[in-house]
Write a protein that holds these residues in place. Structure first.
Motif, PDB file in Angstrom:
ATOM      1  N   GLN A  32     -17.895  12.003   8.033  1.00 49.13           N
ATOM      2  CA  GLN A  32     -17.710  13.527   8.993  1.00 49.13           C
ATOM      3  C   GLN A  32     -17.687  13.398  10.347  1.00 49.13           C
ATOM      4  O   GLN A  32     -16.606  14.052  10.927  1.00 49.13           O
ATOM      5  CB  GLN A  32     -19.075  14.269   8.507  1.00 49.13           C
ATOM      6  CG  GLN A  32     -18.745  14.557   6.977  1.00 49.13           C
ATOM      7  CD  GLN A  32     -20.030  15.816   6.899  1.00 49.13           C
ATOM      8  OE1 GLN A  32     -20.941  15.974   7.501  1.00 49.13           O
ATOM      9  NE2 GLN A  32     -19.951  16.576   5.899  1.00 49.13           N
ATOM     10  N   HIS A  33     -18.483  12.624  10.906  1.00 49.63           N
ATOM     11  CA  HIS A  33     -18.379  12.600  12.381  1.00 49.63           C
ATOM     12  C   HIS A  33     -17.211  12.080  12.903  1.00 49.63           C
ATOM     13  O   HIS A  33     -16.455  12.673  13.760  1.00 49.63           O
ATOM     14  CB  HIS A  33     -19.528  11.703  13.006  1.00 49.63           C
ATOM     15  CG  HIS A  33     -20.893  12.420  12.816  1.00 49.63           C
ATOM     16  ND1 HIS A  33     -21.508  13.315  13.836  1.00 49.63           N
ATOM     17  CD2 HIS A  33     -21.821  12.065  11.822  1.00 49.63           C
ATOM     18  CE1 HIS A  33     -22.590  13.475  13.684  1.00 49.63           C
ATOM     19  NE2 HIS A  33     -23.074  13.001  12.396  1.00 49.63           N
ATOM     20  N   LEU A  34     -16.568  10.944  12.363  1.00 48.60           N
ATOM     21  CA  LEU A  34     -15.236  10.527  12.782  1.00 48.60           C
ATOM     22  C   LEU A  34     -13.986  11.557  12.501  1.00 48.60           C
ATOM     23  O   LEU A  34     -13.274  11.726  13.556  1.00 48.60           O
ATOM     24  CB  LEU A  34     -15.067   9.242  11.848  1.00 48.60           C
ATOM     25  CG  LEU A  34     -15.721   8.034  12.284  1.00 48.60           C
ATOM     26  CD1 LEU A  34     -15.479   6.880  11.084  1.00 48.60           C
ATOM     27  CD2 LEU A  34     -15.393   7.780  13.684  1.00 48.60           C
ATOM     28  N   PHE A  35     -14.351  12.336  11.486  1.00 47.64           N
ATOM     29  CA  PHE A  35     -13.120  12.907  11.148  1.00 47.64           C
ATOM     30  C   PHE A  35     -13.209  14.338  11.884  1.00 47.64           C
ATOM     31  O   PHE A  35     -12.190  14.773  12.361  1.00 47.64           O
ATOM     32  CB  PHE A  35     -13.108  13.518   9.485  1.00 47.64           C
ATOM     33  CG  PHE A  35     -11.882  14.180   9.455  1.00 47.64           C
ATOM     34  CD1 PHE A  35     -10.575  13.741   9.381  1.00 47.64           C
ATOM     35  CD2 PHE A  35     -11.837  15.333   8.837  1.00 47.64           C
ATOM     36  CE1 PHE A  35      -9.538  14.334   9.292  1.00 47.64           C
ATOM     37  CE2 PHE A  35     -10.659  16.188   8.690  1.00 47.64           C
ATOM     38  CZ  PHE A  35      -9.629  15.691   8.701  1.00 47.64           C
ATOM     39  N   GLU A  36     -14.409  14.813  12.266  1.00 48.98           N
ATOM     40  CA  GLU A  36     -14.405  16.008  13.065  1.00 48.98           C
ATOM     41  C   GLU A  36     -14.025  15.817  14.364  1.00 48.98           C
ATOM     42  O   GLU A  36     -12.974  16.500  15.127  1.00 48.98           O
ATOM     43  CB  GLU A  36     -16.083  16.393  13.253  1.00 48.98           C
ATOM     44  CG  GLU A  36     -16.014  17.676  14.205  1.00 48.98           C
ATOM     45  CD  GLU A  36     -17.591  17.755  14.669  1.00 48.98           C
ATOM     46  OE1 GLU A  36     -17.877  19.139  14.857  1.00 48.98           O
ATOM     47  OE2 GLU A  36     -18.493  16.966  14.506  1.00 48.98           O
ATOM     48  N   LEU A  37     -14.189  14.465  15.032  1.00 51.07           N
ATOM     49  CA  LEU A  37     -13.490  14.182  16.519  1.00 51.07           C
ATOM     50  C   LEU A  37     -11.985  14.105  16.157  1.00 51.07           C
ATOM     51  O   LEU A  37     -11.233  14.659  16.945  1.00 51.07           O
ATOM     52  CB  LEU A  37     -14.153  13.018  16.766  1.00 51.07           C
ATOM     53  CG  LEU A  37     -13.603  12.411  18.139  1.00 51.07           C
ATOM     54  CD1 LEU A  37     -13.600  13.469  19.233  1.00 51.07           C
ATOM     55  CD2 LEU A  37     -14.121  11.379  18.593  1.00 51.07           C
ATOM     56  N   TYR A  38     -11.645  13.453  15.192  1.00 50.53           N
ATOM     57  CA  TYR A  38     -10.284  13.033  14.933  1.00 50.53           C
ATOM     58  C   TYR A  38      -9.472  14.222  14.494  1.00 50.53           C
ATOM     59  O   TYR A  38      -8.207  14.484  15.244  1.00 50.53           O
ATOM     60  CB  TYR A  38      -9.929  12.179  13.417  1.00 50.53           C
ATOM     61  CG  TYR A  38      -8.437  11.954  12.955  1.00 50.53           C
ATOM     62  CD1 TYR A  38      -8.050  10.553  13.504  1.00 50.53           C
ATOM     63  CD2 TYR A  38      -8.112  12.650  12.420  1.00 50.53           C
ATOM     64  CE1 TYR A  38      -6.884  10.361  13.252  1.00 50.53           C
ATOM     65  CE2 TYR A  38      -6.576  12.388  11.681  1.00 50.53           C
ATOM     66  CZ  TYR A  38      -6.192  11.106  12.268  1.00 50.53           C
ATOM     67  OH  TYR A  38      -4.862  10.810  11.949  1.00 50.53           O
ATOM     68  N   ALA A  39     -10.041  15.362  13.644  1.00 47.68           N
ATOM     69  CA  ALA A  39      -9.245  16.529  13.573  1.00 47.68           C
ATOM     70  C   ALA A  39      -9.187  17.261  15.060  1.00 47.68           C
ATOM     71  O   ALA A  39      -7.950  17.927  15.291  1.00 47.68           O
ATOM     72  CB  ALA A  39      -9.984  17.311  12.603  1.00 47.68           C
ATOM     73  N   ALA A  40     -10.433  17.282  15.703  1.00 46.37           N
ATOM     74  CA  ALA A  40     -10.248  18.079  16.915  1.00 46.37           C
ATOM     75  C   ALA A  40      -9.282  17.477  17.875  1.00 46.37           C
ATOM     76  O   ALA A  40      -8.294  18.088  18.488  1.00 46.37           O
ATOM     77  CB  ALA A  40     -11.593  18.111  17.607  1.00 46.37           C
ATOM     78  N   MET A  41      -8.998  16.162  17.924  1.00 40.78           N
ATOM     79  CA  MET A  41      -8.014  15.529  18.712  1.00 40.78           C
ATOM     80  C   MET A  41      -6.612  15.748  18.286  1.00 40.78           C
ATOM     81  O   MET A  41      -5.792  16.164  18.937  1.00 40.78           O
ATOM     82  CB  MET A  41      -8.204  14.094  18.825  1.00 40.78           C
ATOM     83  CG  MET A  41      -9.467  13.715  19.743  1.00 40.78           C
ATOM     84  SD  MET A  41     -10.055  12.066  19.809  1.00 40.78           S
ATOM     85  CE  MET A  41      -8.686  11.549  20.875  1.00 40.78           C
ATOM     86  N   ARG A  42      -6.332  15.853  16.995  1.00 43.96           N
ATOM     87  CA  ARG A  42      -5.093  16.137  16.306  1.00 43.96           C
ATOM     88  C   ARG A  42      -4.724  17.609  16.611  1.00 43.96           C
ATOM     89  O   ARG A  42      -3.559  17.628  16.947  1.00 43.96           O
ATOM     90  CB  ARG A  42      -4.965  15.659  14.988  1.00 43.96           C
ATOM     91  CG  ARG A  42      -5.173  14.118  14.558  1.00 43.96           C
ATOM     92  CD  ARG A  42      -3.830  13.415  14.790  1.00 43.96           C
ATOM     93  NE  ARG A  42      -2.673  13.984  14.065  1.00 43.96           N
ATOM     94  CZ  ARG A  42      -2.244  13.696  12.967  1.00 43.96           C
ATOM     95  NH1 ARG A  42      -2.785  12.549  12.215  1.00 43.96           N
ATOM     96  NH2 ARG A  42      -1.027  14.431  12.369  1.00 43.96           N
ATOM     97  N   LEU A  43      -5.482  18.522  16.339  1.00 44.12           N
ATOM     98  CA  LEU A  43      -5.294  19.845  16.559  1.00 44.12           C
ATOM     99  C   LEU A  43      -5.312  20.338  17.737  1.00 44.12           C
ATOM    100  O   LEU A  43      -4.809  21.694  18.030  1.00 44.12           O
ATOM    101  CB  LEU A  43      -6.208  20.589  15.561  1.00 44.12           C
ATOM    102  CG  LEU A  43      -6.005  20.252  14.019  1.00 44.12           C
ATOM    103  CD1 LEU A  43      -7.213  20.968  13.378  1.00 44.12           C
ATOM    104  CD2 LEU A  43      -4.759  20.835  13.725  1.00 44.12           C
ATOM    105  N   GLY A  44      -5.799  19.735  18.905  1.00 43.19           N
ATOM    106  CA  GLY A  44      -5.921  20.006  20.244  1.00 43.19           C
ATOM    107  C   GLY A  44      -6.964  21.077  20.560  1.00 43.19           C
ATOM    108  O   GLY A  44      -6.860  21.976  21.141  1.00 43.19           O
ATOM    109  N   THR A  45      -8.086  21.208  19.591  1.00 43.40           N
ATOM    110  CA  THR A  45      -9.185  22.134  19.921  1.00 43.40           C
ATOM    111  C   THR A  45      -9.803  21.472  20.986  1.00 43.40           C
ATOM    112  O   THR A  45      -9.959  20.278  21.317  1.00 43.40           O
ATOM    113  CB  THR A  45      -9.900  22.409  18.665  1.00 43.40           C
ATOM    114  OG1 THR A  45     -10.349  21.316  17.861  1.00 43.40           O
ATOM    115  CG2 THR A  45      -8.846  23.017  17.562  1.00 43.40           C
TER     116      THR A  45
END
Length: 154
Positions: free
Chosen positions: A133-146
């Protein structure tokens, strides 16, 4: 988690992202189906742009909390109001979150942002493993530019 497990989790990030993005954005209304669901979620603003990535062990409760009348629960609305008014976080006595909510201009901005959040849409992906979860939260934020402000400390 072993090093091999960690790298395996990292390798799953693109698959989680594809699953997240393949779902239709849903109205931001807590659903009984979301109770106890461990998930990473993305909020989309009125223009359909991603604006927040979060993680939770109970999607139903967290979605409800995002629009609560509490600076502890509705942290995304609180941070948006603080940013709008150009206020920095402070930990000095009498200048913290509770004090800000007593200021009429801040209370108004906070309430407006809670209402905006109520009208957002959401996508989510279920992930049980806390480390993943921690890894994906960061991954998704970076991919989406949030904003990555959730990952900084003061």
């Amino acid at each position: 988690m072993s090093e091999a497990d960690f790298y395996s989790a990292v390798d799953r990030m693109p698959d989680h992202f594809q699953k997240l993005m393949s779902g239709e954005p849903l109205p931001l209304r807590p659903s009984k189906e979301w109770a106890g669901l461990h998930a990473i979620y993305v909020f989309y603003d009125a223009e359909g742009e991603p604006c927040h990535v979060g993680r939770t062990r109970n999607l139903q409760g967290r979605i409800r909390a995002h629009t609560a009348n509490s600076h502890h629960s509705a942290s995304f609305a609180f941070k948006r109001a603080r940013k709008e008014l150009g206020l920095k976080a402070t930990y000095r006595k009498g200048e913290g979150r509770a004090a800000l909510l007593t200021r009429p201009e801040f209370r108004s901005a906070f309430d407006r942002h809670r209402e905006e959040i109520r009208n957002m849409t959401i996508r989510y992906v279920e992930i049980d493993c806390p480390i993943e979860q921690h890894l994906f939260e960061l991954y998704a934020a970076m991919r989406l530019g949030t904003s990555l402000s959730e990952f900084t400390t003061s």
